[in-house]
Scaffold this motif. Structure first.
Motif, PDB file in Angstrom:
ATOM      1  N   SER A 587       0.812  -1.223   0.000  1.00 36.24           N
ATOM      2  CA  SER A 587       0.000   0.000   0.000  1.00 36.24           C
ATOM      3  C   SER A 587       0.841   1.266   0.000  1.00 36.24           C
ATOM      4  O   SER A 587       0.375   2.324  -0.434  1.00 36.24           O
ATOM      5  N   GLU A 588       2.106   1.187   0.468  1.00 37.75           N
ATOM      6  CA  GLU A 588       2.949   2.382   0.552  1.00 37.75           C
ATOM      7  C   GLU A 588       3.806   2.594  -0.690  1.00 37.75           C
ATOM      8  O   GLU A 588       4.588   3.542  -0.756  1.00 37.75           O
ATOM      9  N   ILE A 589       3.696   1.706  -1.675  1.00 41.13           N
ATOM     10  CA  ILE A 589       4.465   1.904  -2.908  1.00 41.13           C
ATOM     11  C   ILE A 589       3.988   3.170  -3.597  1.00 41.13           C
ATOM     12  O   ILE A 589       2.788   3.420  -3.727  1.00 41.13           O
ATOM     13  N   ARG A 597       1.264  11.582  -8.214  1.00 47.57           N
ATOM     14  CA  ARG A 597       2.038  10.676  -7.368  1.00 47.57           C
ATOM     15  C   ARG A 597       1.120  10.228  -6.235  1.00 47.57           C
ATOM     16  O   ARG A 597       0.688  11.043  -5.410  1.00 47.57           O
ATOM     17  N   VAL A 598       0.774   8.931  -6.217  1.00 45.95           N
ATOM     18  CA  VAL A 598      -0.187   8.423  -5.246  1.00 45.95           C
ATOM     19  C   VAL A 598       0.356   7.152  -4.612  1.00 45.95           C
ATOM     20  O   VAL A 598       1.207   6.467  -5.179  1.00 45.95           O
ATOM     21  N   ARG A 599      -0.120   6.853  -3.424  1.00 45.95           N
ATOM     22  CA  ARG A 599       0.212   5.590  -2.766  1.00 45.95           C
ATOM     23  C   ARG A 599      -0.802   4.530  -3.202  1.00 45.95           C
ATOM     24  O   ARG A 599      -1.978   4.825  -3.420  1.00 45.95           O
ATOM     25  N   TYR A 600      -0.341   3.298  -3.267  1.00 47.66           N
ATOM     26  CA  TYR A 600      -1.177   2.224  -3.783  1.00 47.66           C
ATOM     27  C   TYR A 600      -2.040   1.632  -2.672  1.00 47.66           C
ATOM     28  O   TYR A 600      -1.546   1.292  -1.600  1.00 47.66           O
ATOM     29  N   GLU A 633      11.896   0.491   1.776  1.00 50.44           N
ATOM     30  CA  GLU A 633      12.149   1.931   1.865  1.00 50.44           C
ATOM     31  C   GLU A 633      12.207   2.566   0.482  1.00 50.44           C
ATOM     32  O   GLU A 633      11.635   3.626   0.252  1.00 50.44           O
ATOM     33  N   LEU A 634      12.922   1.939  -0.427  1.00 47.84           N
ATOM     34  CA  LEU A 634      13.020   2.511  -1.762  1.00 47.84           C
ATOM     35  C   LEU A 634      11.685   2.486  -2.489  1.00 47.84           C
ATOM     36  O   LEU A 634      11.392   3.371  -3.294  1.00 47.84           O
ATOM     37  N   SER A 635      10.858   1.473  -2.215  1.00 50.88           N
ATOM     38  CA  SER A 635       9.558   1.417  -2.885  1.00 50.88           C
ATOM     39  C   SER A 635       8.664   2.578  -2.471  1.00 50.88           C
ATOM     40  O   SER A 635       7.730   2.926  -3.186  1.00 50.88           O
ATOM     41  N   LYS A 636       8.962   3.188  -1.336  1.00 53.02           N
ATOM     42  CA  LYS A 636       8.202   4.359  -0.889  1.00 53.02           C
ATOM     43  C   LYS A 636       8.686   5.637  -1.562  1.00 53.02           C
ATOM     44  O   LYS A 636       7.953   6.624  -1.619  1.00 53.02           O
ATOM     45  N   ARG A 637       9.953   5.634  -2.056  1.00 55.45           N
ATOM     46  CA  ARG A 637      10.533   6.846  -2.648  1.00 55.45           C
ATOM     47  C   ARG A 637      10.499   6.819  -4.170  1.00 55.45           C
ATOM     48  O   ARG A 637      10.270   7.838  -4.814  1.00 55.45           O
ATOM     49  N   ILE A 638      10.770   5.665  -4.747  1.00 56.47           N
ATOM     50  CA  ILE A 638      10.846   5.559  -6.201  1.00 56.47           C
ATOM     51  C   ILE A 638       9.437   5.561  -6.795  1.00 56.47           C
ATOM     52  O   ILE A 638       8.544   4.876  -6.299  1.00 56.47           O
ATOM     53  N   VAL A 639       9.258   6.325  -7.863  1.00 57.15           N
ATOM     54  CA  VAL A 639       7.957   6.400  -8.528  1.00 57.15           C
ATOM     55  C   VAL A 639       7.813   5.213  -9.474  1.00 57.15           C
ATOM     56  O   VAL A 639       8.582   5.062 -10.431  1.00 57.15           O
ATOM     57  N   TYR A 640       6.831   4.369  -9.194  1.00 54.77           N
ATOM     58  CA  TYR A 640       6.516   3.205 -10.024  1.00 54.77           C
ATOM     59  C   TYR A 640       5.521   3.677 -11.078  1.00 54.77           C
ATOM     60  O   TYR A 640       4.328   3.806 -10.830  1.00 54.77           O
ATOM     61  N   SER A 641       6.040   3.953 -12.280  1.00 54.38           N
ATOM     62  CA  SER A 641       5.217   4.612 -13.293  1.00 54.38           C
ATOM     63  C   SER A 641       4.267   3.631 -13.983  1.00 54.38           C
ATOM     64  O   SER A 641       4.677   2.566 -14.441  1.00 54.38           O
ATOM     65  N   LEU A 642       3.014   4.037 -14.050  1.00 51.01           N
ATOM     66  CA  LEU A 642       1.996   3.288 -14.792  1.00 51.01           C
ATOM     67  C   LEU A 642       1.497   4.079 -15.991  1.00 51.01           C
ATOM     68  O   LEU A 642       0.491   3.715 -16.593  1.00 51.01           O
ATOM     69  N   GLY A 643       2.236   5.145 -16.325  1.00 50.08           N
ATOM     70  CA  GLY A 643       1.855   5.950 -17.484  1.00 50.08           C
ATOM     71  C   GLY A 643       1.287   7.293 -17.110  1.00 50.08           C
ATOM     72  O   GLY A 643       1.153   7.658 -15.968  1.00 50.08           O
TER      73      GLY A 643
END
Length: 643
Positions: A587-589, A597-600, A633-643
């Motif tokens: 959920s924090e990704i 920029r949103v949390r999942y 920790e990195l999953s909270k900072r790095i933007v996981y782009s979905l487009g």
């Protein structure tokens, strides 16, 4: 599954910055490529046995990339990859060393001396293309018959100490011959009397202990001769016996000082084109210095010395004669230039020559576009120097370190300079200079760079050599840079390579921290990997092949060249049903969606509308693997782009 997505309280930019780095360093934005399989360039397996997790980076902060390195990731251009250590055929362990603790081996010291002799003009290389890179074999060996008969048995038995001693003896012999020629020349021109038999010149090497006792410039004094004192004594004895001294000696003053100055002038005329040693008259002594030493109050001339080897030759006279007949080249100037990563036609021409001649690549495969993708393009966000102790004078980012000799580009090191390290990515060099062991020399220079820049940026402590592959003999050379340590693939702790090597001799994949903790007296059961199911072996999302570049010698800092495809494959399916998802909260990704920029967190109307239920399941399985690969920790900072 139930859930929802919520907006990140960190906002659209600051959420991706590492702690303490500030939003000014940008943000990290990646696209998940999932699991990638390819043929392996190390073990040459015919199947697609090299397995890694891939990310395509639109941008990445130096802080995030530093943390990714410490999680086992590397980059090739803008593609980030991390071997799946339990599955891949050749497990690759991140290797580093603390620069301040580095202790060069005898071979590494020998490489440094060989380069310095080349720069000083003391290493004669008539045909560098055919020169050997064997550190125990001289470039120019004697070619007389007796040497040809015995050289093959001597190649591997010569120690570094004996090599240095031989070189010194040859130089002493050469300098003595030059002084004798100067004496003869002075006699022919009337500077010294012709009717008196004068002593032969003798040159001696000045010991390190004596240099320390001398005044300014003494540290560069290499050789010295007292021939002027011997000649003065001979002439004074002749004068007392009523034999006329030379009328050219001022006021008939037969002093060692005057004779030394006369001989130095003659030595200069004999070696007008050379510049390897500086010769000076000093109170009657004739001294030979490193050419860099120039006294502001004394005139100095230059003289070069021999380096032609007489190894194993029974007829030393023939080798000495050849040495005395051959004046070596002038001093060369080496420049090491650090520039930000960008396309340079001269660099590309050198890269092309290197790939074709060293790696035997087909010329039509070495293209400008592939070169740009591999070694020029970088997602790292440049951080300029800040004038404080937080950033070095060059800044943080991706750089090319050029090695230039007398204006000729001979090598380029591709490196990343990060908050805690210099990470070596690749090196390419002029094949004509293979005899200098450019790969080893550049590694030593990069280690020294870290040491020197710790003054400006104390956080710079380590030198990262890429991946260490114990199962590939050609990649074990990295262990020669000591004391190095390997990254544990499970707990991401650093383990001394002396501890890791015996374990890796038994099997290629080892949880190194288990054994390191046991050595420290802590009780810990060794980690047993979970059974890999057929479902998990299935290719999640193949985006092209990983094309590993394997070096043919043991001197390269090597990274695999990886190309990715933009084709998106569908969700993973197999006959065994859906992929088993490991437990964990995603959920924090940090998700990048339509510029936001949103949390999942499930469910979200926009997400359902965009992907549907099946795609959401697949996305969540990907997020679990992604989080496992980059860390929480990195999953909270790095933007996981979905487009």
């Amino acid at each position: 599954m139930a859930g929802k997505m919520r907006r990140s309280e960190a906002g659209s930019s600051s959420g991706s910055s590492s702690s303490g780095s500030g939003s000014s360093r940008g943000e990290t934005v990646v696209v998940d490529c999932g699991r990638c399989k390819s043929s392996c360039g190390y073990c040459k397996s015919p199947g697609r046995t090299s397995i890694s997790h891939g990310l395509w980076a639109h941008s990445i902060t130096v802080d995030d990339y530093q943390d990714l390195l410490d999680q086992g990731w590397r980059r090739s251009g803008c593609f980030l990859y991390k071997p799946e250590m339990e599955r891949t055929c050749c497990p690759s362990y991140t290797i580093r060393l603390r620069a301040s603790d580095f202790v060069p081996s005898k071979e590494q010291q020998r490489v440094s001396r060989r380069v310095q002799r080349f720069l000083d003009g003391m290493l004669d290389v008539k045909n560098p293309v055919e020169a050997t890179d064997d550190p125990t074999i001289s470039i120019n060996t004697c070619t007389c018959a007796c040497h040809e008969a015995s050289s093959s048995g001597m190649k591997d038995s010569l120690s570094d100490q004996s090599e240095e001693k031989r070189s010194s003896e040859q130089i002493v012999s050469y300098l003595s011959e030059q002084l004798d020629k100067a004496v003869n020349k002075c006699t022919e021109h009337g500077g010294l009397p012709s009717g008196i038999k004068l002593p032969k010149a003798s040159v001696k090497k000045v010991s390190q202990g004596k240099r320390k006792l001398l005044v300014e410039g003494g540290k560069d004094l290499l050789y010295s001769s007292n021939i002027a004192f011997q000649i003065a004594a001979t002439l004074n004895r002749a004068k007392s016996a009523n034999k006329e001294p030379s009328p050219n000696l001022e006021n008939n003053a037969i002093t060692a000082k005057a004779i030394a100055e006369t001989l130095v002038a003659s030595v200069d005329q004999l070696a007008q084109s050379s510049s390897s040693l500086a010769v000076r008259a000093c109170n009657g002594h004739i001294n030979f210095y490193g050419a860099a030493t120039q006294s502001p109050t004394e005139s100095s001339e230059t003289l070069s010395g021999p380096e032609e080897s007489a190894r194993g030759c029974k007829r030393k006279s023939c080798c000495s004669r050849k040495n005395s007949e051959h004046l070596l080249g002038k001093r060369r100037r080496l420049e090491v230039r650090l520039k930000r990563s960008s396309f340079d036609p001269e660099e590309f021409d050198l890269y092309r020559r290197y790939q074709i001649n060293v790696h035997n690549d087909a010329p039509d495969h070495v293209t400008e576009s592939s070169y740009r993708r591999f070694l020029v393009d970088s997602p790292l966000v440049f951080v300029p120097p800040s004038g404080d102790s937080l950033v070095p004078p060059c800044g943080f980012g991706s750089f090319h370190q050029q090695y230039v000799i007398d204006g000729h580009l001979i090598a380029v090191g591709v490196i990343d300079i990060l908050p805690k390290c210099l990470s070596s990515k690749y090196l390419f060099w002029d094949p004509d200079y293979a005899f200098l062991s450019v790969g080893k020399y550049s590694a030593l220079q990069e280690i020294n760079w870290v040491k020197e820049n710790q003054v400006h940026c104390p956080s710079l402590q380590h030198y990262y050599l890429g991946y260490y592959i114990h199962s590939c003999s050609k990649m074990r050379y990295k262990a020669a840079y000591r004391p190095s340590e390997l990254l544990c693939p499970l707990r991401y702790q650093w383990v001394p390579i002396d501890v890791a090597s015996p374990l890796l001799d038994k099997k290629p994949y080892v949880v190194l921290s288990d054994f390191a903790l046991l050595q420290n007296g802590e009780s810990l059961l060794p980690h047993v990997p979970e059974k890999i199911t057929d479902e998990q072996q299935h290719d999640d999302n193949v985006h092209g092949d990983l094309n590993d570049i394997l070096v043919d010698d043991n001197e390269e800092m090597v990274e695999p060249e990886t190309e990715t495809s933009d084709d998106e494959s569908g969700p993973e399916t197999s006959g065994h049903g859906s992929v088993e998802i490991e437990n964990g909260d995603v959920s924090e990704i940090l998700i990048g969606l339509k510029g936001a920029r949103v949390r999942y967190q499930f469910p979200l109307k926009d997400l359902r509308a965009a992907f549907g239920v099946k795609e959401q399941k697949y996305l969540e399985s990907q997020l679990h693997r992604y989080k496992r690969s980059v860390g929480a920790e990195l999953s909270k900072r790095i933007v996981y782009s979905l487009g």
